[in-house]
Motif scaffolding. Structure first.
Motif, PDB file in Angstrom:
ATOM      1  N   SER A 168       0.818  -1.214   0.000  1.00  0.00           N
ATOM      2  CA  SER A 168       0.000   0.000   0.000  1.00  0.00           C
ATOM      3  C   SER A 168       0.853   1.265   0.000  1.00  0.00           C
ATOM      4  O   SER A 168       0.549   2.234  -0.701  1.00  0.00           O
ATOM      5  CB  SER A 168      -0.970   0.010   1.179  1.00  0.00           C
ATOM      6  OG  SER A 168      -0.254  -0.042   2.393  1.00  0.00           O
ATOM      7  N   GLU A 169       1.958   1.304   0.746  1.00  0.00           N
ATOM      8  CA  GLU A 169       2.792   2.505   0.799  1.00  0.00           C
ATOM      9  C   GLU A 169       3.586   2.717  -0.485  1.00  0.00           C
ATOM     10  O   GLU A 169       3.900   3.850  -0.837  1.00  0.00           O
ATOM     11  CB  GLU A 169       3.756   2.433   1.997  1.00  0.00           C
ATOM     12  CG  GLU A 169       3.041   2.620   3.321  1.00  0.00           C
ATOM     13  CD  GLU A 169       3.986   2.575   4.519  1.00  0.00           C
ATOM     14  OE1 GLU A 169       5.205   2.329   4.335  1.00  0.00           O
ATOM     15  OE2 GLU A 169       3.502   2.780   5.647  1.00  0.00           O
ATOM     16  N   SER A 170       3.911   1.653  -1.196  1.00  0.00           N
ATOM     17  CA  SER A 170       4.718   1.789  -2.415  1.00  0.00           C
ATOM     18  C   SER A 170       3.850   1.947  -3.659  1.00  0.00           C
ATOM     19  O   SER A 170       4.378   2.010  -4.770  1.00  0.00           O
ATOM     20  CB  SER A 170       5.622   0.572  -2.589  1.00  0.00           C
ATOM     21  OG  SER A 170       4.840  -0.570  -2.925  1.00  0.00           O
ATOM     22  N   GLY A 171       2.547   2.018  -3.486  1.00  0.00           N
ATOM     23  CA  GLY A 171       1.652   2.163  -4.633  1.00  0.00           C
ATOM     24  C   GLY A 171       1.618   0.900  -5.492  1.00  0.00           C
ATOM     25  O   GLY A 171       1.412   0.977  -6.708  1.00  0.00           O
ATOM     26  N   GLY A 172       1.874  -0.244  -4.878  1.00  0.00           N
ATOM     27  CA  GLY A 172       1.836  -1.507  -5.602  1.00  0.00           C
ATOM     28  C   GLY A 172       3.118  -1.860  -6.319  1.00  0.00           C
ATOM     29  O   GLY A 172       3.166  -2.832  -7.068  1.00  0.00           O
TER      30      GLY A 172
END
Length: 201
Positions: A168-172
């Motif tokens: 979620s934090e890395s945008g997938g």
């Protein structure tokens, strides 16, 4: 009696097939007579007489079949060869030819029939979908998703937390299973090589 029935024929060296166009002929009413040089067809008041036939036929080997649209008659020729026409002058112009073809030194073997079912089965078996054990790239995104779902379902709580946070934090763009590494700080976005990350407002 009415006008002669419409008819046509085609032939090989051994047989002549005659089509008599008598729509809806009742097989129980049809009468057919074969003679060596004469053929007679009657169905009620309709008839067709062919005499003299261009060549001799074998009455015992000649057959007919009554269909819905036409009656098909198969003349077995006594002598091999083409007639070119149904009726012709006597004497039989083909009677001088031998009944048996000349035997040559080389014998012709019939072609074996192809087993189309076997060929189809062989192709289908060869194109059978591989399993992920045989090829990890089989199935594309669906296989990849099922792999990650299985991985997530079988993981312990720390691994599940690490996977959720990193994704979620890395945008997938990142998926980590190491909570010790992911839990310390925010996971940065790492786009694939040659691509650029843009934040949408």
């Amino acid at each position: 009696m009415s006008a002669p029935l419409r008819h046509e024929f085609y032939e090989s060296d051994e047989y002549l097939t005659l089509s008599i166009f008598d729509r809806g002929a009742d097989p129980s009413q049809v009468e057919v007579q074969f003679a060596p040089r004469k053929f007679t067809y009657t169905n009620g008041d309709k008839s067709l007489v062919l005499e003299p036939l261009k060549g001799q036929i074998n009455p015992e080997s000649s057959t007919y079949n009554v269909g819905k649209v036409k009656v098909e008659v198969k003349f077995a020729k006594m002598n091999l060869g083409r007639w070119g026409d149904l009726v012709g002058d006597s004497p039989d112009p083909l009677a001088a030819f031998p009944a048996e073809p000349a035997i040559t030194a080389t014998s012709v073997k019939p072609k074996p029939k192809k087993n189309w079912e076997g060929i189809t089965d062989g192709i289908l078996k060869s194109e059978k979908e591989k399993t992920t054990d045989e090829d990890p790239n089989v199935g594309g995104d669906a296989t990849l998703n099922s792999f990650f779902q299985k991985m997530f379902a079988d993981a312990d709580e720390d691994t599940k937390r690490a996977m959720m946070k990193s994704y979620s934090e890395s945008g997938g763009t990142t998926l980590s299973t190491n909570w010790d590494e992911v839990g310390k700080e925010r996971v940065t976005v790492k786009p694939p090589a040659g691509q650029e990350w843009k934040k949408w407002n």
